[in-house]
Design a protein around this motif. Structure first.
Motif, PDB file in Angstrom:
ATOM      1  N   GLY A   1       0.690  -1.200  -0.051  1.00 32.20           N
ATOM      2  CA  GLY A   1      -0.094  -0.156  -0.044  1.00 32.20           C
ATOM      3  C   GLY A   1       0.865   1.375   0.038  1.00 32.20           C
ATOM      4  O   GLY A   1       2.161   1.158   0.097  1.00 32.20           O
TER       5      GLY A   1
ATOM      6  N   LEU B   1      -3.286   2.989   2.605  1.00 30.45           N
ATOM      7  CA  LEU B   1      -4.147   2.496   1.907  1.00 30.45           C
ATOM      8  C   LEU B   1      -3.476   1.359   1.031  1.00 30.45           C
ATOM      9  O   LEU B   1      -2.927   1.393   0.026  1.00 30.45           O
ATOM     10  CB  LEU B   1      -4.502   3.463   0.724  1.00 30.45           C
ATOM     11  CG  LEU B   1      -6.155   3.075  -0.090  1.00 30.45           C
ATOM     12  CD1 LEU B   1      -7.002   2.909   0.573  1.00 30.45           C
ATOM     13  CD2 LEU B   1      -6.121   4.214  -1.272  1.00 30.45           C
TER      14      LEU B   1
ATOM     15  N   LYS C   1      -4.003  -2.609  -0.849  1.00 36.17           N
ATOM     16  CA  LYS C   1      -4.723  -3.515  -1.817  1.00 36.17           C
ATOM     17  C   LYS C   1      -4.537  -5.120  -1.400  1.00 36.17           C
ATOM     18  O   LYS C   1      -3.315  -5.451  -1.237  1.00 36.17           O
ATOM     19  CB  LYS C   1      -4.263  -3.575  -3.242  1.00 36.17           C
ATOM     20  CG  LYS C   1      -4.640  -2.031  -3.948  1.00 36.17           C
ATOM     21  CD  LYS C   1      -4.163  -2.339  -5.308  1.00 36.17           C
ATOM     22  CE  LYS C   1      -4.355  -0.922  -5.941  1.00 36.17           C
ATOM     23  NZ  LYS C   1      -3.908  -1.089  -7.646  1.00 36.17           N
TER      24      LYS C   1
ATOM     25  N   SER D   1     -13.011  -1.820   2.487  1.00 37.16           N
ATOM     26  CA  SER D   1     -13.770  -1.360   1.385  1.00 37.16           C
ATOM     27  C   SER D   1     -14.673  -2.367   0.982  1.00 37.16           C
ATOM     28  O   SER D   1     -14.333  -3.597   0.927  1.00 37.16           O
ATOM     29  CB  SER D   1     -13.076  -0.681   0.372  1.00 37.16           C
ATOM     30  OG  SER D   1     -13.842  -0.528  -0.839  1.00 37.16           O
TER      31      SER D   1
ATOM     32  N   THR E   1     -11.376  -2.448  -6.000  1.00 41.76           N
ATOM     33  CA  THR E   1     -10.856  -1.191  -6.431  1.00 41.76           C
ATOM     34  C   THR E   1     -11.138  -0.873  -7.939  1.00 41.76           C
ATOM     35  O   THR E   1     -11.253   0.384  -8.114  1.00 41.76           O
ATOM     36  CB  THR E   1      -9.176  -1.582  -6.467  1.00 41.76           C
ATOM     37  OG1 THR E   1      -8.927  -2.538  -7.403  1.00 41.76           O
ATOM     38  CG2 THR E   1      -8.942  -1.792  -5.197  1.00 41.76           C
TER      39      THR E   1
ATOM     40  N   TYR F   1      -9.566  -2.314  -1.421  1.00 38.05           N
ATOM     41  CA  TYR F   1      -8.963  -1.330  -0.595  1.00 38.05           C
ATOM     42  C   TYR F   1      -8.967  -1.841   1.020  1.00 38.05           C
ATOM     43  O   TYR F   1     -10.288  -1.960   1.719  1.00 38.05           O
ATOM     44  CB  TYR F   1      -9.306   0.173  -0.735  1.00 38.05           C
ATOM     45  CG  TYR F   1      -8.506   0.526  -1.999  1.00 38.05           C
ATOM     46  CD1 TYR F   1      -7.412   0.491  -2.337  1.00 38.05           C
ATOM     47  CD2 TYR F   1      -9.345   1.065  -3.129  1.00 38.05           C
ATOM     48  CE1 TYR F   1      -6.822   1.124  -3.548  1.00 38.05           C
ATOM     49  CE2 TYR F   1      -8.950   1.538  -4.183  1.00 38.05           C
ATOM     50  CZ  TYR F   1      -7.502   1.725  -4.351  1.00 38.05           C
ATOM     51  OH  TYR F   1      -6.940   1.961  -5.605  1.00 38.05           O
TER      52      TYR F   1
ATOM     53  N   THR G   1      -7.698   0.135   4.733  1.00 36.87           N
ATOM     54  CA  THR G   1      -7.084   1.417   5.139  1.00 36.87           C
ATOM     55  C   THR G   1      -6.628   0.842   6.708  1.00 36.87           C
ATOM     56  O   THR G   1      -7.360   0.230   7.472  1.00 36.87           O
ATOM     57  CB  THR G   1      -8.123   2.177   5.512  1.00 36.87           C
ATOM     58  OG1 THR G   1      -8.709   2.781   4.338  1.00 36.87           O
ATOM     59  CG2 THR G   1      -7.575   3.539   5.955  1.00 36.87           C
TER      60      THR G   1
END
Length: 378
Positions: free
Chosen positions: A59, A204, A206, A241, A245, A271, A273
């Motif tokens: 990230g 952030l 992935k 999320s 993405t 995503y 966080t």
């Protein structure tokens, strides 16, 4: 002995020698194959240890709060009062725009307000003595109200020539220089400067679809950055999320866009966080973070090396070496994975010996296990 007989005996001797040499070569080659096969195996005992399951991801570090400072009007930048790395407070003046045109418009609007007010006062008096009509009074009132509205608009535009910081923070990057035209707009306005609160940062990251189900809000994580290769930082999952993405589930997208997305990436990413612990303020925005999210822990778990685990149509199994030297395939139930070991829930006992081969890889684990490929590309 005849000459012919001697030739036959010589030929026979040569054939015997060739066959003997060939047999010796075959024997030695078979022995070498057996030695290599034995060397490619390693016997380990089923043991107990504490293991931790992780999900790897990549990230980018970014501030939690940041803002792009732009202008609500189009004008040339007159002065920039701060520079990169300056600390600013909310409401502090950070830049000035050229305001001569807006001052002129304000003065004209002020003059119109004065004249329409005088007209309204005159018409109002005449109306009070019956010399003007109701319509004339209403028209004068309308002109006066319109002039006041235009004055307020020009004063607002003039006030926009003073650019102030919308939040406390640090100026990130070089601001625009004096003389640059600051263009307003909702699509592509001129960014005069960027201000960020560097006291709190996030990653952030992935995470691919095979691992996202194991990630939960509140889980701890560790990560490294290239600039500090020997230092490990900590973070905590704060948000996951609910869409991938690329928003590939959105059926409103055009077919061409969906096709392009699916062809350019064979894996779906989500995503995640993570809130970062950086008390010494060592991390900079946009640094690449290689993250290990700690998804599960087991104390005193029964484990075997991942290299011993194999799969077929019937499930996962290991090769058990019995005390008499014989080997058998035994099916097992597995739990969590660490980088090197897998938890055994049933099928083996502590102290038993299992065989691992160097050709076995972790990719043979069943679906739903944690992925350790080092995270997705940025």
């Amino acid at each position: 002995m005849t000459k012919k007989r001697k030739v036959q005996i010589g030929i026979a001797a040569v054939l015997v020698a060739v066959l003997a040499f060939g047999g010796w070569r075959y024997y030695t080659s078979q022995q070498k194959v057996k030695e290599q096969a034995a060397a490619a195996q390693q016997v380990t005992q089923v043991t107990r240890m504490d293991i931790q399951s992780t999900v790897s991801a990549t990230g980018t570090i970014r501030p939690v709060n940041s803002v792009e400072v732009s202008s609500k009007i189009t004008a040339r930048i007159k002065n920039v009062l701060v520079k990169e790395n300056d600390t600013v407070k909310a409401g502090q003046t950070v830049a000035m725009l050229e305001g001569k045109d807006y001052e002129s418009k304000r003065d004209q609007a002020q003059y119109k307000v004065t004249s329409t007010k005088q007209k309204y006062d005159r018409v109002s008096y005449l109306y009070s003595i019956g010399a003007d009509t109701q319509q004339q009074l209403e028209d004068a009132q309308y002109d006066y109200d319109t002039a006041q509205s235009q004055l307020a608009e020009t004063e607002s535009d003039l006030a926009e020539t003073v650019i102030t910081a919308p939040m406390d923070g640090v100026v990130v990057g070089e601001p625009k220089t004096a003389g640059t035209m600051a263009v307003q707009g909702s699509d592509n306005p001129t960014v005069i400067m960027r201000i960020a609160d560097l006291s709190s940062k996030q990653i952030l990251a992935k995470v691919d679809e095979t691992d996202i189900g194991n990630v939960k809000v509140g889980q701890d994580a560790t990560f490294t950055v290239d600039t500090y290769p020997n230092k490990t930082f900590t973070a905590h999952v704060s948000k996951i999320s609910q869409t991938d993405t690329a928003n590939t589930w959105d059926t409103q997208k055009s077919t061409s866009t969906s096709t392009s997305t699916s062809s350019s990436s064979s894996v779906i990413y989500y995503y995640v966080t993570l809130d970062v612990d950086d008390p010494e303020n060592e991390l900079f925005p946009s640094m690449t973070a290689r993250v290990e999210i700690h998804t599960a822990d087991k104390q005193d778990a029964l484990v075997v090396p991942i290299s011993t685990l194999k799969t077929d149509a019937n499930g996962s199994y290991v090769i058990v070496r019995n005390p008499d030297g014989s080997e058998e395939n035994r099916y097992v139930s597995v739990g969590i994975y660490s980088d090197s070991y897998v938890e055994i829930l049933s099928g083996l006992e502590e102290g038993e010996e299992v065989v691992s081969t160097y050709t076995a890889t972790k990719s043979s684990k069943p679906s739903g296990s944690n992925n350790h490929r080092g995270g997705p590309p940025l």
